[in-house]
Design an enzyme around this catalytic site. Structure first.
Site, PDB file in Angstrom:
ATOM      1  N   CYS A   1      10.200  -9.233  17.629  1.00 34.33           N
ATOM      2  CA  CYS A   1      10.124  -8.397  16.431  1.00 34.33           C
ATOM      3  C   CYS A   1       8.674  -8.189  15.991  1.00 34.33           C
ATOM      4  CB  CYS A   1      10.962  -8.985  15.295  1.00 34.33           C
ATOM      5  SG  CYS A   1      10.327 -10.544  14.687  1.00 34.33           S
ATOM      6  N   THR A   2       7.826  -9.188  16.264  1.00 31.58           N
ATOM      7  CA  THR A   2       6.402  -9.019  15.963  1.00 31.58           C
ATOM      8  C   THR A   2       5.822  -7.903  16.821  1.00 31.58           C
ATOM      9  OG1 THR A   2       6.115 -11.335  15.354  1.00 31.58           O
ATOM     10  CG2 THR A   2       4.130 -10.154  15.998  1.00 31.58           C
TER      11      THR A   2
END
Ligand SMILES: [Zn+2]
Lengths: 562, 424
Positions: free
Chosen positions: B206-207
């Protein structure tokens, strides 16, 4: 124009050109070849290597292996001085000789085969012995960046060479490889390192936040604990620096304005942080908790940096002071005159859970502060230079920037001369403290010193090593035992046969091989010494101070300051 | 002077110093050492195998040839790249693209008369037990954890009444390295110390996908997310400069969008190829230490390393020599299966994912069995289809406390064994 024509005619060529020419930052041929080392010492380090000229005295296996490890990474130039002719036994230990070399100059043949390793490197040779050379050509020593001396050289020559080089500020490496034993001694009058490559230069200033940082966190602080005003998502993405600053504020208000100072309080503070979490998997809070121990330290100046600040060369600048000292002085003035004893901010920020924009903003706050500090230091540098009658712009901003980033980690090392160790000022305690430990490598040091005395004896005009014949090996060993007692007597160290049991064994191990090298030990030595030379030349990383001993039987090493 | 009948074939003086330590007892030499022809004959006759002809391998081949070994094999499937030349000293620019094993073997044979080096340009997995059995010692100079685990497990599996092949393993990273001696089943093995290697922390997807902060995040986004998305089935070749350039350009665009400074071509290469800095000097130190141990083991002229030497050179010179203890429940050299606590509500697939996250299991395509049934098999296709429905099932339907779970994987030459404990 021409290139454009080519592109339409030969599409394959255009593909190659577009790769190497139009992509900014695509590596050059040299960067490709040296990629794996540039990642360790960068372009500046590489440039320093390329400007270096190394002198190797005696092309022993250890000596040529050392040069191999310097030629490969692209040292500028080397010279080998050696008057030996290649003998059969050289071929059993030295990889940079072959069957065709026998009977020819060892300096010349090793130089030729070493040059094959890297076309970027220039190699020269001198068919002479060092004792003669320093009498006839002492001024020529000035042309070398670093000198390595190996082989059976008499002590008087070692000490003369050390005398000459020490005053010239040229590093000298004295390397000995006998059988399973290796020792290397570095002599270097002064060595200042800015880029010591610490694991991290991060300084978050949590306990002494600067105004811009305070302003940034205060924005968030007001709503941080308010579930009405902040979404769960946002709460889970507050950068931990902000979390910590806010928590510290809260803590101070209930602890009489004090910060958590000891281990117990820091642990309480961690629990306090945990209590502020909205749910159990907020990674940013976990990061904050983990940051308490490493980053909750008031700004202070390391003793190694203070040593630099207090050095006479820093307090008393002269027109000929090196850039290192001028920048050091500027940083000192910055810290003590204008900044409450705090060094310039390095400006690095570790990664942390956060929204991109919040992180970048925080990063920019640290960077801007680092730039402002740099500008102040730069201004002091200019004033200092003017005061010394020098061009105020003669020191580049990038040099000052590197120093500012590493100010807390810079090192000044003075490595004692060989003459101090052998003659005027021996480290008696260091030697005597080790003797009672039978596993200490100090026994090998004494063994090698005795070996040096054996080959330096006036009656031994050919410097024949001990142990060349099976029948006289034990006699030679006893002679070395005798020399050991001479050394210890001179140091006023009391000794007994029991105390010298370890030394006696070391002596016998040294005599066993008959004065020759074992390739593996010489190769290992070549690795260790080349590495130290690279550190010294690039002025990066921290070299050993000042003697390393490796024992190939127990596979152990030890560094002593002697 | 006693002259070696075997070693001195070239000239009586060539191996004079080596012969001196073989002809003379030293103060630390083992009682059992018989000076003279016996250790020399062993050196001359012993077949020794070198795994890897790269940074360490080049050094190892040179060192063994100059230690008196006469019959050396070397295996390496790599070809020479321009970035090898700063340390792999047996290669020249004209050799780029050729087999490392072949060029290295030819060079050392030409330089050191009387040594025979047999090169194999293949994977270690291409050779069978019979092949490995012929060697007295194996010296590994590899940069891959997986290949080391394979070699380690293979030599341990070979142990019987007549065979025990010491494995000497070297590794380097920048200014750091280690050399160790593994006596299969007797001393701690490579697998025993696997937890000493901490794997690089992976960046959450997700980063990469939505909140990049570092230049490396942009580069990983380009290679992990954008490449498959835009290039479809085309396989990313990290050695292809065009591919790297594509990733670099994409990463740069992404960095610009998020105002992230610092993406460079060199960093792009470093991140996607997982480049570890490497220099000649560290390789020299570690390889020489390995070969010094090989010489001592082969000749018993001095005691050998028991069993691990760590070395660091970025601040002064530091070595730490110690005995790494054998792990009781080592899946390779130990004989006890490990305990594994599982939640009965997990699916089989969930269990597999959790196992893949464990540092000691580098599983890629695991097959799982209990002693009574096959839970999931990757191949053959028919069995895969048959067992696939189990992936959805909960563990409580498939096993119970006390069952032995056995896991095989093409990435491991041994089976992992676990005793299951069900707990809520
Ligand atoms: Zn094990």
């Amino acid at each position: 124009m021409h290139i454009n024509c080519l592109w339409t005619t030969w599409p394959t060529l255009s593909r190659i050109y577009s790769y190497s020419m139009s992509i900014p930052g695509a590596p050059t041929a040299k960067e490709k070849k040296y990629d794996r080392q540039l990642r360790l010492w960068g372009a500046a380090g590489q440039e320093a290597l390329e400007n270096a000229h190394i002198l190797l005295v005696n092309a022993t296996a250890a000596g040529t292996e050392t040069l191999k490890n310097l030629v490969l990474p692209g040292i500028g130039r080397f010279t080998i001085i050696d008057d030996a002719v290649v003998k059969d036994e050289d071929l059993g230990t030295n990889f940079f000789l072959d069957d065709n070399s026998i009977g020819l100059s060892r300096a010349q043949k090793t130089c030729e085969l070493l040059c094959e390793l890297n076309p970027d490197v220039q190699g020269d040779h001198i068919k002479d012995n060092i004792t003669n050379f320093i009498h006839t050509n002492p001024e020529k020593l000035k042309t070398f960046t670093t000198v390595i001396i190996t082989g059976d050289v008499p002590i008087s020559t070692l000490l003369s060479l050390d005398n000459l080089l020490y005053t010239l500020d040229i590093p000298l490496f004295v390397l000995k490889c006998v059988g399973f034993t290796m020792t290397c001694r570095l002599a270097l009058s002064e060595h200042a390192i800015v880029e010591t490559h610490p694991d991290s230069t991060v300084d978050l200033r949590l306990l002494k936040p600067f105004p811009e940082l305070v302003a940034l966190y205060e924005e968030k602080a007001a709503i941080m604990d308010d579930k009405e005003k902040m979404s769960e998502h946002d709460h889970g993405h507050i950068p931990y620096v902000v979390i910590l600053l806010k928590a510290l504020d809260d803590w101070r208000s209930t602890h009489g304005g004090n910060i958590p100072s000891n281990y117990r309080e820091k642990n309480e503070f961690k629990s306090f942080l945990r209590g502020k979490m909205w749910n159990a998997d907020e990674e940013n809070f976990e990061e904050a908790i983990a940051a308490v121990l490493p980053y909750f330290n008031p700004p202070s100046i390391a003793s190694t940096t203070k040593e630099i600040f207090e050095d006479k060369k820093c307090t008393q600048l002269t027109a000929t002071s090196s850039n290192f000292w001028i920048i050091a002085r500027a940083i000192k003035n910055f810290a003590y005159d204008d900044n409450e004893g705090i060094l310039p901010l390095p400006g690095a920020l570790p990664d942390m859970k956060a929204e991109s924009k919040d992180y970048i903003r925080l990063q920019n706050v640290y960077k801007a502060k680092a730039r402002a500090d740099l500008a102040s230091v730069m201004e002091i540098v200019r004033v200092l230079l003017s005061g010394l009658g020098r061009d105020p712009n003669s020191i580049s901003e990038s040099d000052v920037e590197t120093f500012c980033k590493h100010a807390g980690f810079a090192r000044l090392t003075r490595v004692r001369s060989l003459n101090e160790e052998y003659e005027h000022n021996p480290k008696v305690k260091t030697v005597s403290n080790e003797l009672s430990d039978p596993t200490s490598l100090m026994h090998y040091y004494l063994g090698i010193r005795a070996y040096e005395m054996f080959i330096s004896e006036e009656s031994n005009s050919k410097h024949t090593p001990p142990g060349i014949d099976d029948s006289t090996a034990e006699n030679d060993a006893e002679q070395l035992d005798q020399y050991v007692t001479v050394i210890l007597d001179k140091l006023n160290i009391a000794h007994s046969p029991e105390l010298l049991e370890g030394t006696s064994k070391a002596v016998r191990e040294i005599v066993r091989v008959g004065g020759g090298e074992l390739h593996n030990i010489s190769s290992l030595a070549g690795g260790l010494v080349a590495q130290e030379i690279i550190k010294v030349i690039t002025k990066q990383y921290i070299p050993m101070n000042n003697t390393v001993i490796f024992d190939g039987i127990s596979s152990r090493s030890q560094v002593y300051e002697l | 002077m006693a002259t070696a009948t075997v070693l001195g074939a070239e000239s009586p003086d060539r191996w004079r110093y080596l012969n001196n330590i073989l002809n003379r007892k030293g103060p630390y030499t083992d009682e059992a050492f018989t000076p003279g022809d016996e250790p020399k004959a062993f050196l001359a006759d012993a077949k020794i195998l070198v795994i890897g002809a790269g940074g360490l391998g080049c050094e190892i081949l040179k060192n063994l040839a100059l230690s008196g070994f006469k019959d050396i094999h070397v295996i390496d499937m790599d070809t020479i790249d321009i970035s090898n030349l700063n340390r792999q000293f047996l290669f020249r620019e004209a050799d780029v693209g050729k087999s490392k094993a072949e060029v290295a073997a030819a060079f050392v044979m030409k330089r050191v008369r009387g040594v025979t080096i047999t090169p194999f340009n293949c994977a270690i997995q291409d050779k069978d037990d019979e092949y490995y059995k012929q060697f007295k010692i194996v010296v590994c100079g590899l940069d891959s954890v997986e290949a080391r685990r394979w070699m380690n497990a293979t030599l341990i599996n070979l142990v019987d009444d007549e065979t025990l092949i010491p494995l000497i393993d070297g590794g380097t990273e920048g200014f750091k390295g280690q050399a160790r001696v593994i006596l299969p089943t007797i001393s701690s093995c490579y697998e025993c110390s696997l937890d000493m290697h901490t794997p690089r922390a992976a960046v959450p997807l997700c980063t990469l996908a939505s909140i990049p902060r570092q230049p490396a995040h942009c580069i990983e986004w380009a290679s992990v997310i954008q490449w498959p998305k835009e290039k479809g089935d085309l396989k990313l070749d990290t050695d292809d400069p065009e591919h790297i350039t594509w990733l670099f350009t994409k990463a740069l665009e992404r960095a610009k969008e998020f105002n992230i400074p610092g993406v460079t071509y060199s960093m792009t290469q470093g991140v996607v190829k997982n480049i570890i800095p490497a220099i000649a000097s560290t390789n020299a130190i570690v390889a020489a230490s390995c070969c010094n141990e090989a010489l001592k083991i082969a000749t018993t002229a001095a005691p050998y390393l028991d069993n691990y030497m760590m070395y660091t050179g970025n601040e002064s010179i530091y070595t730490y020599t110690f005995t790494h203890e054998k792990k009781e429940n080592c899946p390779v050299c130990g004989n006890l299966p490990q305990n594994l606590e599982v939640n009965p509500e997990w699916t089989l697939e969930g269990l597999m994912e959790r196992l893949q996250e464990r540092p000691e299991t580098t599983l890629r395509k695991p097959s799982l069995r209990t002693s009574s049934k096959s839970l999931y098999l990757q191949a053959p296709k028919q069995l895969e289809e048959q067992t696939r429905p189990n992936l959805e099932k909960k563990l409580k339907e498939l096993m119970e406390t006390g069952d032995e779970l056995s896991i095989s994987d093409p990435g491991m030459p041994f089976n992992l064994r676990f005793i299951i404990t069900m707990s809520e």
